[in-house]
Design an enzyme around this catalytic site. Structure first.
Site, PDB file in Angstrom:
ATOM      1  N   GLY A   1       0.794  -1.228   0.000  1.00 14.95           N
ATOM      2  CA  GLY A   1       0.000   0.000   0.000  1.00 14.95           C
ATOM      3  C   GLY A   1       0.821   1.270   0.000  1.00 14.95           C
ATOM      4  O   GLY A   1       0.260   2.363   0.042  1.00 14.95           O
TER       5      GLY A   1
ATOM      6  N   GLU B   1      -5.470  -3.888  -4.966  1.00 13.31           N
ATOM      7  CA  GLU B   1      -4.449  -4.948  -4.992  1.00 13.31           C
ATOM      8  C   GLU B   1      -4.919  -6.168  -4.210  1.00 13.31           C
ATOM      9  O   GLU B   1      -4.730  -7.310  -4.648  1.00 13.31           O
ATOM     10  CB  GLU B   1      -3.127  -4.424  -4.398  1.00 13.31           C
TER      11      GLU B   1
HETATM   12  C1  5RP Z   1       1.362  -0.148  -4.021  1.00 13.94           C
HETATM   13  C2  5RP Z   1       2.162  -1.229  -3.432  1.00 13.94           C
HETATM   14  C3  5RP Z   1       3.528  -1.461  -4.012  1.00 13.94           C
HETATM   15  O1  5RP Z   1       3.578  -2.751  -4.513  1.00 13.94           O
HETATM   16  C4  5RP Z   1       4.554  -1.254  -2.947  1.00 13.94           C
HETATM   17  O2  5RP Z   1       4.396   0.056  -2.414  1.00 13.94           O
HETATM   18  C5  5RP Z   1       5.972  -1.426  -3.476  1.00 13.94           C
HETATM   19  O3  5RP Z   1       6.284  -0.385  -4.326  1.00 13.94           O
HETATM   20  P1  5RP Z   1       7.652  -0.314  -5.118  1.00 13.94           P
HETATM   21  O4  5RP Z   1       7.682  -1.468  -6.050  1.00 13.94           O
HETATM   22  O5  5RP Z   1       7.597   1.029  -5.828  1.00 13.94           O
HETATM   23  O6  5RP Z   1       8.777  -0.356  -4.109  1.00 13.94           O
HETATM   24  O7  5RP Z   1       1.772  -1.936  -2.535  1.00 13.94           O
HETATM   25  O8  5RP Z   1       0.145   0.044  -3.330  1.00 13.94           O
END
Ligand code: 5RP
Length: 226
Positions: A97, A105
């Protein structure tokens, strides 16, 4: 950037979980964005899939990548979802999140036969909770929910956009970022939060990941649900 290299490497490793004809959940965030772009390359090379994006941002990326899209109205079961994470623990419980897309998601993950999580090496932790747990709330109940979560021992902060206004999710809600420090009982906390009126969804994904692929440099490690 080392982390971005690892994000791309883990995204590339996830492509083998996608087969011709699959309905594919498309995650949100910078790691999932690599997967969307790489899937687009495979689609241009002949792979036939239909994607269901987990956010308006991912929808835009998927269209630009040439991936045909569908919806939960048409398909209530997905073959596989590829998504990122903010943290994962040895039981493959997740905090998600950070990008604000946790509600869609989690819905997409819950409808998927396989949830493939891709991550750089910084996301692996012994205990969840250093990353603030995102909790999506109905604005009407925000102050009440914030007080109740604070009473559980967290420092609670309403997420703001760059313009200083409250961050609004794709479904029109606010997000509280909850700093727990260490979450010793993730399933227990997940139950407490799920039972709290005013919370739409929280970012603890308990027992949902089928596999986590993390890259450390160019090395891919695969962790499976026991
Ligand atoms: C979005 C998410 C993403 O998967 C999580 O924040 C990881 O992000 P990133 O790949 O940019 O590190 O849960 O709601």
């Amino acid at each position: 950037m080392a982390n971005d290299h690892e994000k791309e490497a883990s995204a590339r490793a996830s492509l083998r979980f996608v087969q011709d004809g699959n309905i594919v959940g498309l995650g949100t965030g910078s790691t999932a964005a690599h997967a969307v772009r790489l899937l687009g390359e495979r689609v241009r090379a002949g792979l036939k899939i239909r994607g269901i994006p987990t956010s308006t941002g991912t929808r835009t990326l998927a269209l630009a990548a040439g991936i045909a899209l569908t919806t939960l109205d048409e398909f209530q079961q997905l073959d596989v979802t590829i998504d990122g994470t903010d943290e994962f623990d040895p039981q493959l419980n997740l905090i998600k999140g950070g990008g604000g897309a946790l509600l869609r998601e989690k819905i997409i993950a819950s409808a998927s036969k396989q949830l493939v999580i891709i991550a750089d090496s910084s996301k692996r932790v012994a205990t969840l909770g250093k990353f603030p747990l995102p909790v999506e709330v109905i604005a009407f109940a925000e102050a009440l929910v914030a007080k109740r979560i604070a009473a559980l021992g967290a420092k609670v902060q309403r997420r703001q956009s760059a313009d200083g206004k409250p961050f609004i999710t794709d479904e029109g809600h606010h997000i509280l970022d909850c700093y727990f420090g260490q979450i010793v009982d993730p399933p227990g906390l997940a139950r407490v939060l799920s039972d709290m009126p005013g919370i739409v969804e929280h970012g603890l994904f308990i027992g949902m990941a089928s596999v986590v692929l993390i890259a450390t440099g160019d090395q891919i490690q695969e962790f499976r649900k026991k």
